[in-house]
Design an enzyme around this catalytic site. Structure first.
Site, PDB file in Angstrom:
ATOM      1  N   SER A 116     -31.613  24.772  -1.890  1.00  0.00           N
ATOM      2  CA  SER A 116     -30.602  23.712  -1.963  1.00  0.00           C
ATOM      3  C   SER A 116     -29.558  23.946  -0.878  1.00  0.00           C
ATOM      4  O   SER A 116     -29.371  25.072  -0.409  1.00  0.00           O
ATOM      5  CB  SER A 116     -29.942  23.680  -3.342  1.00  0.00           C
ATOM      6  OG  SER A 116     -29.256  24.892  -3.592  1.00  0.00           O
ATOM      7  N   SER A 160     -21.709  18.909  -8.102  1.00  0.00           N
ATOM      8  CA  SER A 160     -21.873  20.343  -7.875  1.00  0.00           C
ATOM      9  C   SER A 160     -21.673  20.706  -6.414  1.00  0.00           C
ATOM     10  O   SER A 160     -21.411  21.862  -6.085  1.00  0.00           O
ATOM     11  CB  SER A 160     -23.276  20.782  -8.314  1.00  0.00           C
ATOM     12  OG  SER A 160     -24.264  20.184  -7.474  1.00  0.00           O
ATOM     13  N   ASP A 218      -3.968  -0.428  -3.588  1.00  0.00           N
ATOM     14  CA  ASP A 218      -4.135   0.704  -2.667  1.00  0.00           C
ATOM     15  C   ASP A 218      -3.126   1.801  -2.960  1.00  0.00           C
ATOM     16  O   ASP A 218      -2.373   2.245  -2.092  1.00  0.00           O
ATOM     17  CB  ASP A 218      -4.055   0.235  -1.211  1.00  0.00           C
ATOM     18  CG  ASP A 218      -5.379  -0.358  -0.719  1.00  0.00           C
ATOM     19  OD1 ASP A 218      -6.248  -0.638  -1.572  1.00  0.00           O
ATOM     20  OD2 ASP A 218      -5.536  -0.547   0.495  1.00  0.00           O
ATOM     21  N   ASN A 235     -28.502  30.771   1.823  1.00  0.00           N
ATOM     22  CA  ASN A 235     -29.021  31.779   0.883  1.00  0.00           C
ATOM     23  C   ASN A 235     -30.480  31.538   0.507  1.00  0.00           C
ATOM     24  O   ASN A 235     -31.028  32.210  -0.374  1.00  0.00           O
ATOM     25  CB  ASN A 235     -28.171  31.837  -0.388  1.00  0.00           C
ATOM     26  CG  ASN A 235     -28.113  30.497  -1.099  1.00  0.00           C
ATOM     27  OD1 ASN A 235     -28.755  29.536  -0.671  1.00  0.00           O
ATOM     28  ND2 ASN A 235     -27.343  30.436  -2.170  1.00  0.00           N
ATOM     29  N   ASP A 252       0.825  -1.214   0.000  1.00  0.00           N
ATOM     30  CA  ASP A 252       0.000   0.000   0.000  1.00  0.00           C
ATOM     31  C   ASP A 252       0.857   1.262   0.000  1.00  0.00           C
ATOM     32  O   ASP A 252       1.803   1.384   0.785  1.00  0.00           O
ATOM     33  CB  ASP A 252      -0.888   0.031   1.247  1.00  0.00           C
ATOM     34  CG  ASP A 252      -1.799  -1.179   1.359  1.00  0.00           C
ATOM     35  OD1 ASP A 252      -1.335  -2.297   1.078  1.00  0.00           O
ATOM     36  OD2 ASP A 252      -2.963  -0.999   1.754  1.00  0.00           O
ATOM     37  N   HIS A 265      -1.102   4.478  -0.613  1.00  0.00           N
ATOM     38  CA  HIS A 265      -2.137   5.371  -0.097  1.00  0.00           C
ATOM     39  C   HIS A 265      -1.812   6.850  -0.284  1.00  0.00           C
ATOM     40  O   HIS A 265      -1.898   7.647   0.658  1.00  0.00           O
ATOM     41  CB  HIS A 265      -2.409   5.074   1.373  1.00  0.00           C
ATOM     42  CG  HIS A 265      -3.333   3.911   1.581  1.00  0.00           C
ATOM     43  ND1 HIS A 265      -4.605   3.871   1.063  1.00  0.00           N
ATOM     44  CD2 HIS A 265      -3.148   2.727   2.221  1.00  0.00           C
ATOM     45  CE1 HIS A 265      -5.183   2.724   1.393  1.00  0.00           C
ATOM     46  NE2 HIS A 265      -4.322   2.005   2.085  1.00  0.00           N
ATOM     47  N   HIS A 318      -2.370  -4.762   2.412  1.00  0.00           N
ATOM     48  CA  HIS A 318      -3.682  -4.556   3.043  1.00  0.00           C
ATOM     49  C   HIS A 318      -3.651  -4.234   4.533  1.00  0.00           C
ATOM     50  O   HIS A 318      -4.619  -3.689   5.054  1.00  0.00           O
ATOM     51  CB  HIS A 318      -4.532  -5.796   2.792  1.00  0.00           C
ATOM     52  CG  HIS A 318      -6.010  -5.645   2.992  1.00  0.00           C
ATOM     53  ND1 HIS A 318      -6.714  -4.534   2.587  1.00  0.00           N
ATOM     54  CD2 HIS A 318      -6.939  -6.486   3.545  1.00  0.00           C
ATOM     55  CE1 HIS A 318      -7.989  -4.697   2.869  1.00  0.00           C
ATOM     56  NE2 HIS A 318      -8.155  -5.869   3.455  1.00  0.00           N
ATOM     57  N   ASP A 364      -6.109   7.221  -1.953  1.00  0.00           N
ATOM     58  CA  ASP A 364      -6.866   7.492  -0.720  1.00  0.00           C
ATOM     59  C   ASP A 364      -5.950   7.789   0.463  1.00  0.00           C
ATOM     60  O   ASP A 364      -4.844   7.271   0.573  1.00  0.00           O
ATOM     61  CB  ASP A 364      -7.815   6.343  -0.362  1.00  0.00           C
ATOM     62  CG  ASP A 364      -9.110   6.385  -1.163  1.00  0.00           C
ATOM     63  OD1 ASP A 364      -9.497   7.487  -1.593  1.00  0.00           O
ATOM     64  OD2 ASP A 364      -9.725   5.326  -1.365  1.00  0.00           O
ATOM     65  N   ARG A 365      -6.486   8.608   1.358  1.00  0.00           N
ATOM     66  CA  ARG A 365      -5.862   8.990   2.623  1.00  0.00           C
ATOM     67  C   ARG A 365      -4.711   9.979   2.448  1.00  0.00           C
ATOM     68  O   ARG A 365      -4.688  11.011   3.080  1.00  0.00           O
ATOM     69  CB  ARG A 365      -5.407   7.763   3.427  1.00  0.00           C
ATOM     70  CG  ARG A 365      -6.565   6.858   3.852  1.00  0.00           C
ATOM     71  CD  ARG A 365      -6.117   5.879   4.944  1.00  0.00           C
ATOM     72  NE  ARG A 365      -7.236   5.117   5.435  1.00  0.00           N
ATOM     73  CZ  ARG A 365      -7.555   3.885   5.041  1.00  0.00           C
ATOM     74  NH1 ARG A 365      -6.803   3.284   4.141  1.00  0.00           N
ATOM     75  NH2 ARG A 365      -8.596   3.263   5.534  1.00  0.00           N
ATOM     76  N   ARG A 384     -13.180  -5.876   9.489  1.00  0.00           N
ATOM     77  CA  ARG A 384     -13.395  -5.050   8.297  1.00  0.00           C
ATOM     78  C   ARG A 384     -14.827  -5.133   7.789  1.00  0.00           C
ATOM     79  O   ARG A 384     -15.296  -4.225   7.108  1.00  0.00           O
ATOM     80  CB  ARG A 384     -12.451  -5.488   7.177  1.00  0.00           C
ATOM     81  CG  ARG A 384     -10.977  -5.283   7.475  1.00  0.00           C
ATOM     82  CD  ARG A 384     -10.172  -5.610   6.232  1.00  0.00           C
ATOM     83  NE  ARG A 384      -8.747  -5.713   6.476  1.00  0.00           N
ATOM     84  CZ  ARG A 384      -7.886  -4.699   6.382  1.00  0.00           C
ATOM     85  NH1 ARG A 384      -8.328  -3.501   6.078  1.00  0.00           N
ATOM     86  NH2 ARG A 384      -6.604  -4.882   6.595  1.00  0.00           N
ATOM     87  N   ASN A 428      -8.315  -2.890  -2.600  1.00  0.00           N
ATOM     88  CA  ASN A 428      -9.697  -2.589  -2.219  1.00  0.00           C
ATOM     89  C   ASN A 428     -10.015  -1.099  -2.291  1.00  0.00           C
ATOM     90  O   ASN A 428     -11.185  -0.706  -2.259  1.00  0.00           O
ATOM     91  CB  ASN A 428     -10.005  -3.128  -0.812  1.00  0.00           C
ATOM     92  CG  ASN A 428      -9.207  -2.456   0.269  1.00  0.00           C
ATOM     93  OD1 ASN A 428      -7.987  -2.375   0.184  1.00  0.00           O
ATOM     94  ND2 ASN A 428      -9.871  -1.970   1.306  1.00  0.00           N
ATOM     95  N   HIS A 429      -8.991  -0.240  -2.431  1.00  0.00           N
ATOM     96  CA  HIS A 429      -9.245   1.199  -2.561  1.00  0.00           C
ATOM     97  C   HIS A 429      -9.263   1.667  -4.013  1.00  0.00           C
ATOM     98  O   HIS A 429      -9.506   2.848  -4.261  1.00  0.00           O
ATOM     99  CB  HIS A 429      -8.223   2.002  -1.756  1.00  0.00           C
ATOM    100  CG  HIS A 429      -8.575   2.094  -0.310  1.00  0.00           C
ATOM    101  ND1 HIS A 429      -9.220   3.175   0.247  1.00  0.00           N
ATOM    102  CD2 HIS A 429      -8.398   1.217   0.701  1.00  0.00           C
ATOM    103  CE1 HIS A 429      -9.419   2.964   1.536  1.00  0.00           C
ATOM    104  NE2 HIS A 429      -8.915   1.781   1.840  1.00  0.00           N
ATOM    105  N   ASP A 475     -32.064  29.297  -1.203  1.00  0.00           N
ATOM    106  CA  ASP A 475     -32.366  29.019  -2.609  1.00  0.00           C
ATOM    107  C   ASP A 475     -32.961  27.627  -2.805  1.00  0.00           C
ATOM    108  O   ASP A 475     -33.122  27.157  -3.934  1.00  0.00           O
ATOM    109  CB  ASP A 475     -31.109  29.168  -3.481  1.00  0.00           C
ATOM    110  CG  ASP A 475     -30.030  28.146  -3.130  1.00  0.00           C
ATOM    111  OD1 ASP A 475     -30.196  27.452  -2.095  1.00  0.00           O
ATOM    112  OD2 ASP A 475     -29.043  28.037  -3.873  1.00  0.00           O
ATOM    113  N   HIS A 485      -3.821  -8.442  -3.210  1.00  0.00           N
ATOM    114  CA  HIS A 485      -3.848  -7.356  -2.232  1.00  0.00           C
ATOM    115  C   HIS A 485      -4.237  -7.824  -0.839  1.00  0.00           C
ATOM    116  O   HIS A 485      -3.566  -7.502   0.138  1.00  0.00           O
ATOM    117  CB  HIS A 485      -4.806  -6.255  -2.675  1.00  0.00           C
ATOM    118  CG  HIS A 485      -4.851  -5.110  -1.715  1.00  0.00           C
ATOM    119  ND1 HIS A 485      -3.806  -4.232  -1.565  1.00  0.00           N
ATOM    120  CD2 HIS A 485      -5.788  -4.732  -0.798  1.00  0.00           C
ATOM    121  CE1 HIS A 485      -4.099  -3.347  -0.627  1.00  0.00           C
ATOM    122  NE2 HIS A 485      -5.292  -3.638  -0.140  1.00  0.00           N
TER     123      HIS A 485
END
Length: 649
Positions: free
Chosen positions: A622, A580, A202, A618, A173, A175, A400, A205-206, A373, A234-235, A620, A286
């Site tokens: 949303s 968005s 992996d 605001n 990993d 990461h 892992h 991420d992180r 896990r 797995n990532h 609106d 992995h």
């Protein structure tokens, strides 16, 4: 006589000096051992909370299964959500649609790549990333499309060979920790036709430089594909990326074209090979194996159908939920939405891949659910031995799991774990490592640690830092279950005294939090204990609380939203297909209805709606849902400054 007297005095002094040295040595050994124990406890906290986060992540698979049971209504009411969740858009992105209108302006001062790539591309890219330059989105997309085309030609199980003068280096990993990858290259050399690598998943991420690591690895792969293997981890999963930071990193660095990059990456990840075999003797994957792991079946699986482990196999259009449950083991032929076919793995195939990416070795014999896990399995030494015997192999190499020394050997030397991200939980928390496989299966292990100024501090200072950080995230876990914990404590407190025994407190903590931690040893960091050994259980919450965006809202509501904030954020990002960052009040209400009914979270709609309205600054109609979640963060009274909480997992 004077001589004898002088000699005896000298011997006496020498003996005293030796005794003093032994006392000091024994004291230091004990002191070092206590520091190591504290460090090990801290790492146990980090790992337990990390795995608990992954368990929550995998439990989202059950949520998506719940959505499937309501599939007919979903398809009618929100076809866009169904398309996003279950991959009903065309798989093959058209290259020209993604990069045709993107131009690299003359003002761009970052690295430039020429295609087809030549040997100067890799060092050029590395030097630019050292200077923290950002590769233009055009080049990123071209590299991704080129990589995908090559990956599509590769088998699920890649075979590679060593030679008398050719070793193969296996890395675990990374990461998103670019410094570790650069340190490996500095020590071990850049990938080339003479310097082979297997990167065992992996990559992302992180860490903060996941996209840079991917670009380096993919450019290396395009240049030296016969000598560089990339296994899926797995990532390498778009739903994992939403939770653990890679999605946010891409959208932050590529504000205009980030969505395009993520869409193409989703496909690239699905085409990564599942494992690598060296010299027909060493299997590299992995996570691990299970008692049902079948290399022949894995060889035949159409791996690109596995978009995410969190998305289970789905029924054909028109199948009822009851029929699907009854026939879950059968191979689905896919479903048709608006006339566009989409294919998925069967349940058996899906489980094969999940076991490969998520499993962990343990000392106990047999194969049993990976409760830490929440996915894959724990496999024992007998499972390893049977598997190796069946396929005439000698060794499993996997990653892992973070290991204090960067690697670990288990199952009588038949399983090697290699983890290449140093300082993974906290600076100084662990070493990174890689393993070099030589001719005739000889192994060499290399350890390292990216060293910043703080790593040069004395051991006790480093342990204090690691321990403080671990206790901090543990307290955040505790405060998120405050109401449940108080209820558990009060059940033990028959005299209503506010105090319970150490055993009762430890039982309650484990029963509610389920982290499998040494609670008695950790109690001095978490609660106040009187001279009789009884614990003031409310002192668990003395120096920490969750920020409340609306004062009138019940504490239980705040805790619930804080506890499930990551899951809610993932579901929000799935719904928010245009990235968005905004979601309508109606969408939020529908999302919450689905979530609360599946998770049995009973909060009055009026309270949730009130919170959402307060965040619609605001007016609106949303809300910025990410800002909504950031409103719930843990405040530590001892902090110098109040900072939003970061999910440690």
């Amino acid at each position: 006589m004077g001589c004898n007297s002088s000699s005896s005095v000298g011997v006496k002094k020498s003996t005293q000096a030796i005794r003093a040295a032994m006392i000091i040595q024994n004291w230091y050994r004990g002191y070092s051992a206590r520091l190591k124990i504290r460090q090990r406890y801290a790492l146990t906290i980090f790992q337990s909370i990390e795995y608990a986060g992954e368990q929550c992540q995998l439990q989202l698979s059950n949520f998506f299964s719940f959505l499937l049971e309501n599939y007919a209504n979903m398809q009618e009411n929100d076809p866009a959500l169904v398309n996003r969740l279950f991959g009903c858009t065309p798989h093959d992105k058209v290259r020209q649609d993604y990069i045709g209108l993107i131009e690299v302006p003359e003002s761009y001062s970052g690295p430039r790549l020429r295609f087809p790539l030549n040997s100067t591309a890799l060092p050029t890219l590395i030097e630019a990333f050292k200077k923290q330059e950002i590769l233009h989105a055009y080049y990123v997309l071209v590299v991704l499309f080129e990589t995908k085309e090559v990956l599509k030609q590769m088998p699920n199980i890649v075979r590679i060979r060593t030679g008398p003068t050719k070793d193969i280096t296996v890395c675990g990993d990374l990461h998103g920790q670019l410094e570790d990858l650069l340190l490996i290259f500095s020590k071990n050399g850049l990938p080339s036709g003479y310097n082979s690598y297997v990167f065992n998943g992996d990559f992302v991420d992180r860490g903060k430089n996941s996209i840079e690591i991917l670009m380096i690895l993919f450019v290396s792969f395009l240049l030296y594909g016969d000598d560089l293997c990339l296994n899926r981890g797995n990532h390498e999963d778009f739903l994992m990326n939403i939770r653990y930071g890679f999605t946010k990193e891409v959208l932050s660095k590529y504000k205009i074209h980030g969505k395009k990059i993520l869409e193409v990456l989703e496909e690239v990840f699905s085409w990564l090979p599942l494992c690598t075999i060296i010299d027909d003797e060493i299997l590299i994957m992995h996570g691990g194996i299970s008692e049902s792991t079948d290399l022949n079946l894995l060889h035949k699986i159409e791996r690109h159908k596995m978009k995410s482990v969190l998305i289970p196999p789905i029924p054909l259009e028109g199948d009822s939920a009851a029929d699907f449950k009854k026939n879950k083991a059968r191979k689905t032929q896919g479903m048709r939405i608006n006339g566009s076919p989409d294919e998925h793995l069967s349940k058996q195939e899906w489980e094969q891949v999940t076991d490969l990416l998520w499993s962990d070795p343990r000392g106990k014999r047999g194969c049993y659910p990976n409760t830490s896990r929440g996915g894959g399995c724990y496999f024992g030494p007998d499972v390893t031995a049977n598997f190796l015997s069946k396929y005439h192999m000698k060794l499993l190499i996997r990653s892992h799991e973070c290991k204090p020394e960067g690697y670990d050997i288990s199952h009588d030397g038949k399983v090697v774990t290699v983890f290449s991200a140093s300082n993974y939980y906290e600076e100084g928390s662990n070493r990174g490592a890689y393993v070099r496989v030589g001719f005739n299966t000889t192994l060499q292990f290399f350890q390292y640690q990216v060293t910043n100024a703080t790593c040069l501090r004395p051991l006790h200072q480093r342990v204090n830092t690691i321990e403080s950080s671990a206790i901090r995230i543990l307290k955040e876990r505790i405060i998120s279950r405050k109401t449940d914990l108080i209820h558990a404590f009060q059940l033990q407190d028959h005299n209503k005294s506010g105090k319970i025994s150490m055993g009762q407190w430890a039982f309650s903590m484990e029963n509610v939090l389920g982290l499998n931690l040494p609670w008695r040893s950790l109690s001095s960091h978490l609660v106040l204990t009187n001279e009789d050994g009884y614990i003031d259980y409310m002192s668990c919450f003395n120096d920490i609380h969750i920020q409340k965006p609306v004062k009138e809202v019940q504490s239980a509501v705040i805790e619930t939203l804080y506890r499930y904030r990551s899951d809610l954020q993932i579901i929000f990002n799935v719904v928010d297909s245009d990235h968005s960052g905004l979601i309508s009040m109606e969408e939020f209400h529908s999302m919450w209805k689905l979530f609360s009914s599946h998770y049995h979270v009973y909060i009055e709609d009026s309270q949730v709606d009130e919170l959402a309205k307060r965040m619609d600054l605001n007016k609106d109609g949303s809300i910025d849902f990410n800002e909504f979640l950031k409103a719930f963060y843990v405040v530590h009274k001892l902090d110098k400054t109040e900072q939003p909480n970061t999910d440690p997992a």
